[in-house]
Design an enzyme around this catalytic site. Structure first.
Site, PDB file in Angstrom:
ATOM      1  N   VAL A  86      40.254  47.925  21.318  1.00  0.00           N
ATOM      2  CA  VAL A  86      40.558  49.097  20.482  1.00  0.00           C
ATOM      3  C   VAL A  86      39.669  50.295  20.807  1.00  0.00           C
ATOM      4  O   VAL A  86      39.838  51.367  20.237  1.00  0.00           O
ATOM      5  CB  VAL A  86      40.502  48.788  18.962  1.00  0.00           C
ATOM      6  CG1 VAL A  86      41.510  47.719  18.603  1.00  0.00           C
ATOM      7  CG2 VAL A  86      39.108  48.399  18.509  1.00  0.00           C
ATOM      8  N   ARG A 177      40.715  47.212  34.086  1.00  0.00           N
ATOM      9  CA  ARG A 177      40.595  45.872  33.515  1.00  0.00           C
ATOM     10  C   ARG A 177      41.118  44.771  34.429  1.00  0.00           C
ATOM     11  O   ARG A 177      40.935  43.602  34.132  1.00  0.00           O
ATOM     12  CB  ARG A 177      41.306  45.822  32.161  1.00  0.00           C
ATOM     13  CG  ARG A 177      40.784  46.822  31.135  1.00  0.00           C
ATOM     14  CD  ARG A 177      39.345  46.567  30.720  1.00  0.00           C
ATOM     15  NE  ARG A 177      38.981  47.394  29.566  1.00  0.00           N
ATOM     16  CZ  ARG A 177      37.806  47.317  28.943  1.00  0.00           C
ATOM     17  NH1 ARG A 177      36.863  46.487  29.374  1.00  0.00           N
ATOM     18  NH2 ARG A 177      37.547  48.095  27.922  1.00  0.00           N
TER      19      ARG A 177
END
Lengths: 239, 239, 239, 239
Positions: A86, A177
Site C-alpha cells: 500500500v 518488484r
C-alpha cells in the site's frame, strides 16, 4: 492457512474493453491533426497499433498508457506484504479490515519459505500461530473489541484486497518488484498479477519485466548477476 | 470552426468490463471474511449490488469507486478550457500538441456564447481569427518553427484530447463543474462526459450531479439561487 | 513586455528550515533502531549527513527526499509555457487568472528567440501583439466579460504563478527539462529555479542536472551529442 | 514498551520559513495584476494576510495552502496504526524497516487502552508480547533472516517514521481523524501533530479541527452526539 496454497492468489477482475485502441488513440491524438474520435473509429490495424505503442513507450512518453486501468482480486497475502504494497501511492486499494472483520477460529496465515522448508521450524511456526489465535480469542471473549484484540495478530496473518492501477504504474511495479532482490512474497504476487494479465493481453509480455530487462543493465546496489551492471557496462565501453 | 458545432464533442471510448461487480467486490472485501475472488464470482444480484454501493458512497468510503476508470475522446474545446481542465491532477491526459502539429489553413476555434449571440461582435471575432491565422502562416513561411509561431495563436484555438479518470474523480469533477457558477465551456464539456457515460451506465445518474444536489445545500460564495444556501439552512434551523 | 527582460523571472520564496537534517533523519529512520527524534537531535555532522544522502539517492530510495518542499514565485512566462508546466501533476500551482484579472492597456508578452533575433519578424510580432491588445479592449468595451474577451489573447501572453514541489519532483523536473531537447522557455525557467535554490543550498548542485548527467548516457530519441547514447554505449561495450 | 509512555510521540522537525507570506502570495497571485515577487516583498501586514487566507480557505480554494509542507518525527506508534496511516497517499513517509532493523531483546509495543485499563488483561498482554519476543529471537538464532522472523511480530509492535504533508492534506487529515469515531491511536497521533504545529503557528488553530467543526454539522453514519447531524439540521429547517 490452506496447506495447499501458501502463496498469494491473484485474479484479474476488470480491464477496459478496448485496451489497444484506447492507448493508440491517446498516442496519435498528441501528434495528429485528426480528431481523437476519428482516430478511434478508424483504428483497426492491430499490428500498426502495436508498433506505434512500442515506439511511444520506448520514447518515454508514458502518460499515454495511463489511460488503461486494471483491477485485481488478491488473497492469501501477509499483512507484512500488504503494508509494503500500500506504499504504492498511485494504486487504489480496498483491503479486508481487521477492525471490522472478527477472526473466527484459526486465522489464515502465510509461512515464509525460509521457515517452510525446515520441518522443525515450520511446526514451531504453525504451533505458535495457533497460540496467537488462542490469545486473540481469549481477548475477544473477555469483551475486547476486534480492533484492539488484533494487536496480538502477527505480520503473518493473511489479508485480501482489491487493487487497481494504471498500466504505467503496473509497468513501474513490475520493473521494481520482479527484481530478484525484492522480497519473495511481493515478487510472487506481482508476478501473478502480470501473468494473469498477459494471459488475456499477450502483447504486454515485453513490458511487464524486471527493470534490468527494460533498460538492458542492472542498477541495483547489490546485483544478482543476471545482467551486466552499470559500472561493468561503462568499464567494458572504456568510459 | 465547424459552424454547426461550436461546443465540445465528447465520446466515451473506454470503460471496464464489469463496473458494478468490481465496485461491489471492492466494497465487500473490506468488511467480509470471504475472499474477494469468491465475492466476485458470486456477485449476480444487481439490485443488491446497487444498494451496497449506494450505502458505501453515502458513508463517504469513496476509495471503493476508484477501481473504475473511464476514458473520453474530446474535441472542439478551446485551449482556454484545456489549460483549466489539466489542472485536475488526478486525471490522465493526452492532448494534441501545438508544438508538433502545424496548423494548415484556418485553425479551428471556439466562439464564446457572449460573443456568438451578438452578430456584429461575432463577425468581428471570426474576422480576427482569420487575421491571426494569416499571421501564424506568415511566421511559418518565414521559417519560424510551429512551436514558436504558435505564440500568436489565441486561447480560442480548438484543441482535442483523450482524458481518463476514475469514478471518484469524475464525481468530484461533476460536483464542481456542473455548478452553474462554473465557466460555460468546461461545464458543458463535463455535462457531456456525464451524459455519454450515463447512457451506458444509467445507475450513475444519481452520482454525477452538481455539489448542491449531492449535499443538499449550496456552499458557494455567490449562490445561483437553485438551492438553499448553507447560512439560510442554519438560520431556518434556528442554529 | 519589459524590453530588458524577455525571460522568466524566478524567486525562491520558501524552503524548510532544516533541509539537510530533515532528509538525514528520514533516511536514517528506515534503517535504525534509534527513534527519529533522537536521530534528528543528534544530527550535527554536515559532511556525514551529505554522504548518507548521496548514497541513499544513488541507491534509488527517492521517497526520502520528498520531505523537502520548496516554493518559487515565477513571472514573465508565456501561457504556452504554463500550459506545459501545469502538466506536472505532483506540483502545486497558484496562477494568475485571465478570468478574474482584466488586462489594462497592452498585456505583457513573451517573444520567442527565433523571432526576437530577426528584427523584421520581431517588429511584426510586437505590432501584432498590439493589434491583439486593441481587439481585446474592443471586446471589453463592448461589455464582453474578461473571461470571454481573453479568447483572443495569444499563447505569448505573460502569466505569473507560485509553484511548489518536493525535492524528488524537482530533481525529476531538472532531469527532464534541463535536457537541450526541451523547449527553450521551460528549460530556462527550470534552470533559474535550480540556480536560485543552489545559491542557498549548494549541496544540491550535483542533483539538479539533466538526465544524461544523472545516468551517464543519453536515452533521448534524437540525441544532442552532449553525451554518449545508450546504443553507442552498448556497442562500445560489445553487447 | 516504555511504561511511562504508551502513546505516539510527535515532534515537528521541519516547516517553511515564511508560511504566512507564502500562502498570502499564492492567494493574491491568482487575482492580481501585480507580480508574485512584488506581492511577496510587500507582504508585511500580518492581520491582512490572515484575513485573506481565511476568506480563500472558506471559499474552498484549497490549492493555495498546498504550498506549505510540514514534517513530523513520530515514534511509539503501533504497526496497526502505521498500516492505516500510510493509506494517506498524499503524504510522504520514511518508516523504520522490520526487514532491515533486527529487534534486539524485547521489542517495543503499544497496549490498547481497553486492555491497559484492565490489570489482568494488561498482564496477560505484556506476558504474551514477551512470548512473541522469545519466539522471534528463536527464529533469528535458527538463522532465519529478520525479514522472515518478523512474520511472528504483532500489530502491537512499535514503529517510528518521518511523515510530511502539505497544509491542505493536514487539514483533511485533521477533519477525518480528529472525529471521535476514529480509532484512538491514530486520533491521538493526529491530535499531537496538530498540537505541536499550532504551538508554533497559532493561527492554524481554527483549521486543524474535526470535520463537524469545519462544516457545522455531523455527516457520520454513526454520530457521537457532539454536533447536530445533517438529517436533524434539515428536519429542524423544515426541509
Amino acid at each position: 492457512m490452506n496447506e495447499k496454497n501458501n502463496k498469494p492468489v491473484v485474479k484479474l477482475i476488470s480491464k477496459p474493453e478496448n485496451m489497444l485502441k484506447t492507448i493508440y488513440t491517446a498516442c496519435r491524438t498528441c501528434y495528429s491533426a485528426d480528431s481523437p474520435i476519428n482516430i478511434y473509429e478508424n483504428a483497426t490495424d492491430e499490428e500498426k497499433m502495436l508498433n506505434l505503442i512500442k515506439n511511444v513507450v520506448a520514447s518515454g512518453h508514458h502518460s499515454t498508457i495511463e489511460h488503461i486501468q486494471v483491477s485485481f482480486a488478491i488473497s492469501n497475502v501477509s499483512r507484512a506484504c500488504t503494508h509494503q504494497l500500500v506504499r504504492h501511492r498511485l494504486m487504489s486499494f480496498s483491503q479486508k479490515s481487521q477492525r471490522y472483520v472478527k477472526e473466527k477460529g484459526q486465522f489464515d496465515f502465510i509461512i515464509p519459505p525460509t521457515i517452510e522448508k525446515n520441518p522443525e521450524l515450520k511446526t514451531k511456526f504453525i504451533d505458535f500461530m495457533s497460540e496467537i489465535s488462542n490469545k486473540y480469542q481469549e481477548f475477544i471473549e473477555a469483551g475486547i473489541p476486534a480492533e484492539d484484540a488484533r494487536f496480538v495478530l502477527p505480520n503473518a496473518a493473511a489479508s485480501s484486497l482489491v487493487a487497481s492501477l494504471n498500466l504505467r504504474e503496473l509497468i513501474h511495479l513490475a520493473n521494481l518488484r520482479l527484481c530478484t532482490r525484492t522480497q519473495y512474497e511481493i515478487r510472487y504476487m506481482v508476478k501473478e498479477m502480470c501473468r494473469v494479465l498477459i494471459e488475456q493481453e499477450p502483447w504486454l509480455k515485453d513490458y511487464l519485466v524486471p527493470k534490468c530487462d527494460a533498460i538492458g543493465f542492472c542498477d541495483e546496489h547489490k546485483p544478482c548477476g543476471r545482467k551486466i551492471t552499470k559500472s561493468e557496462l561503462f568499464e567494458k565501453a572504456g568510459i
